[in-house]
Enzyme design. Structure first.
Site, PDB file in Angstrom:
ATOM      1  N   ARG A 260       1.038  -3.961   3.558  1.00 25.42           N
ATOM      2  CA  ARG A 260       2.073  -3.244   4.294  1.00 25.42           C
ATOM      3  C   ARG A 260       2.562  -2.086   3.439  1.00 25.42           C
ATOM      4  O   ARG A 260       2.596  -2.170   2.208  1.00 25.42           O
ATOM      5  CB  ARG A 260       3.251  -4.168   4.630  1.00 25.42           C
ATOM      6  CG  ARG A 260       4.432  -3.435   5.275  1.00 25.42           C
ATOM      7  CD  ARG A 260       5.535  -4.362   5.722  1.00 25.42           C
ATOM      8  NE  ARG A 260       6.734  -3.612   6.081  1.00 25.42           N
ATOM      9  CZ  ARG A 260       7.826  -4.142   6.620  1.00 25.42           C
ATOM     10  NH1 ARG A 260       7.877  -5.442   6.873  1.00 25.42           N
ATOM     11  NH2 ARG A 260       8.868  -3.391   6.911  1.00 25.42           N
ATOM     12  N   HIS A 261       2.947  -0.981   4.092  1.00 24.12           N
ATOM     13  CA  HIS A 261       3.626   0.106   3.391  1.00 24.12           C
ATOM     14  C   HIS A 261       5.048  -0.356   3.098  1.00 24.12           C
ATOM     15  O   HIS A 261       5.953  -0.232   3.932  1.00 24.12           O
ATOM     16  CB  HIS A 261       3.661   1.367   4.261  1.00 24.12           C
ATOM     17  CG  HIS A 261       2.325   2.013   4.468  1.00 24.12           C
ATOM     18  ND1 HIS A 261       1.500   2.373   3.431  1.00 24.12           N
ATOM     19  CD2 HIS A 261       1.672   2.375   5.601  1.00 24.12           C
ATOM     20  CE1 HIS A 261       0.401   2.928   3.908  1.00 24.12           C
ATOM     21  NE2 HIS A 261       0.477   2.929   5.218  1.00 24.12           N
ATOM     22  N   VAL A 262       5.259  -0.898   1.926  1.00 28.70           N
ATOM     23  CA  VAL A 262       6.570  -1.448   1.580  1.00 28.70           C
ATOM     24  C   VAL A 262       6.738  -1.386   0.064  1.00 28.70           C
ATOM     25  O   VAL A 262       5.759  -1.377  -0.689  1.00 28.70           O
ATOM     26  CB  VAL A 262       6.691  -2.910   2.081  1.00 28.70           C
ATOM     27  CG1 VAL A 262       5.743  -3.837   1.334  1.00 28.70           C
ATOM     28  CG2 VAL A 262       8.121  -3.419   2.015  1.00 28.70           C
TER      29      VAL A 262
ATOM     30  N   ARG B 160       0.803  -1.220   0.000  1.00 29.89           N
ATOM     31  CA  ARG B 160       0.000   0.000   0.000  1.00 29.89           C
ATOM     32  C   ARG B 160       0.844   1.283   0.000  1.00 29.89           C
ATOM     33  O   ARG B 160       1.751   1.453   0.802  1.00 29.89           O
ATOM     34  CB  ARG B 160      -0.963  -0.009   1.188  1.00 29.89           C
ATOM     35  CG  ARG B 160      -0.323  -0.365   2.501  1.00 29.89           C
ATOM     36  CD  ARG B 160      -1.333  -0.713   3.561  1.00 29.89           C
ATOM     37  NE  ARG B 160      -2.041   0.453   4.071  1.00 29.89           N
ATOM     38  CZ  ARG B 160      -2.638   0.498   5.254  1.00 29.89           C
ATOM     39  NH1 ARG B 160      -2.627  -0.553   6.041  1.00 29.89           N
ATOM     40  NH2 ARG B 160      -3.252   1.575   5.658  1.00 29.89           N
TER      41      ARG B 160
END
Length: 360
Positions: A152-154, A91
């Site tokens: 996940r922010h990745v 995300r």
């Protein structure tokens, strides 16, 4: 905000106007125009031709003869959904990911065909090989029991580099200028610091966006050297291209052409759906049609839930500031335009119709 454009120059720049927002009347013509010039190397819009120095940039310095990043990227809006028990949602921040996550949570509960696996790590976006492999192994283990949607922010994780089958990649993005404006004000929400042991000075909370952009303040300069210690670590703005490029150091750079090229290729060739926040209703219809096992009844469920937002009273950005931000985020804008065009074609492929004059 209309993204600023300049007249296309000769040569390779003739194709750049093809990435403009499509309308129902002109969409088909523009797509054909992109294909007409598909034999030429891709070039970012509104920029001078590639110089020899830029042409030598490489994602991998060991591949000194590799010029594959010059390939022109075109989209036909194909369905690239693979058969997988893993959905990988890396995300992008400030692009409606909280709303989409809330929807996925409801879908998991209603459909009961998959589980969610959500990470609590928010500001560690780039990973080494060991950490990437750890995520992959964890998801493979979870998916053996039941299909899983991971978020996940990745940055983009390439499963095939670790000899594993590709998951279903999805994402949701927005106008890069509005994304930065939202991020700037989100950091200054007082409620985020209620449990923090240290708080920035009041001067930082009261910083004006317009002054920040026009004064040369490092926070608004779009560099990968700015540091801000917030309640969740080093809370800095990351290029949108990074989320689609990967974990090489060059991917973390703003407006790097080689990084942008890889991001464009990954978006087009790897992602099942990359939704657009500004046309979320159409995005959800494409999610539902292209990834039906995980997004069945997504449109109906979302209509019952309002879009999540973070409210922080502030002075709006001026037109001059938005234009300046656009010039500092040109690579993100190139990525956004391709995603817009791709989603438009995907939406049309499932029978969607865009009213004349509406944003495509």
């Amino acid at each position: 905000m209309a993204l600023p454009t300049k007249p296309a120059s000769s040569g390779g720049h003739r194709m750049c106007k093809c990435t403009a927002v499509l309308s129902m009347a002109s969409g088909f013509f523009l797509v054909l125009l992109v294909y007409t010039y598909s034999d030429m190397p891709w070039q970012p819009a509104n920029l001078p031709p590639l110089t020899e120095e830029v042409a030598q940039q490489q994602l991998d310095p060991d591949r000194s003869q590799d010029i594959s990043w010059k390939r022109f990227i075109k989209t036909r809006g194909q369905n690239r959904t693979v058969s997988s028990r893993i959905v990988f949602y890396n995300r992008v921040d400030k692009c409606g990911s909280s709303s989409l996550n809330a929807l996925i949570k409801r879908l998991a509960k209603n459909n009961r065909k998959f589980i969610r696996s959500s990470s609590d790590v928010h500001f560690r976006r780039y990973l080494n090989d060991t950490d990437q492999l750890a995520i992959i192994k964890k998801l493979i283990k979870q998916s053996k029991k039941k299909p899983v949607v991971f978020d996940r922010h990745v940055y983009y994780v390439d499963f095939t580099e670790f000899n594993q089958s590709e998951p279903i990649y999805i994402n949701l993005i927005r106008d890069p200028v509005q994304r930065f404006i939202s991020f700037f004000h989100y950091l200054r929400l007082e409620k985020r610091y209620r449990k923090a042991t240290q708080r920035p000075k009041r001067q930082w909370f009261n910083k004006n966006l317009n002054e920040c952009v026009m004064s040369g303040d490092p926070e608004c300069a779009m560099t990968d050297t700015y540091h801000h210690e917030g309640p969740k670590g080093n809370e800095v703005f990351h290029p949108m291209t990074s989320y689609f490029c990967g974990h090489e150091a060059v991917c973390r750079e703003f407006n790097n052409r080689a990084a942008l090229q890889r991001a464009l290729e990954n978006l087009e060739k790897k992602y099942a759906v990359v939704g657009i926040l500004e046309t979320l209703d159409r995005s959800l219809q494409v999610f539902q049609a292209f990834v039906p096992m995980y997004f069945r009844n997504a449109v109906k469920l979302f209509d019952k839930s309002p879009l999540k937002s973070n409210t922080n009273q502030h002075e709006p950005a001026t037109a001059a500031v938005e234009e300046e931000l656009a010039s500092r985020l040109w690579a993100d804008i190139e990525l956004y335009r391709l995603a817009e065009q791709r989603l438009y074609l995907q939406y049309r492929s499932i029978g969607g119709r865009v009213p004349p004059g509406a944003k495509s």
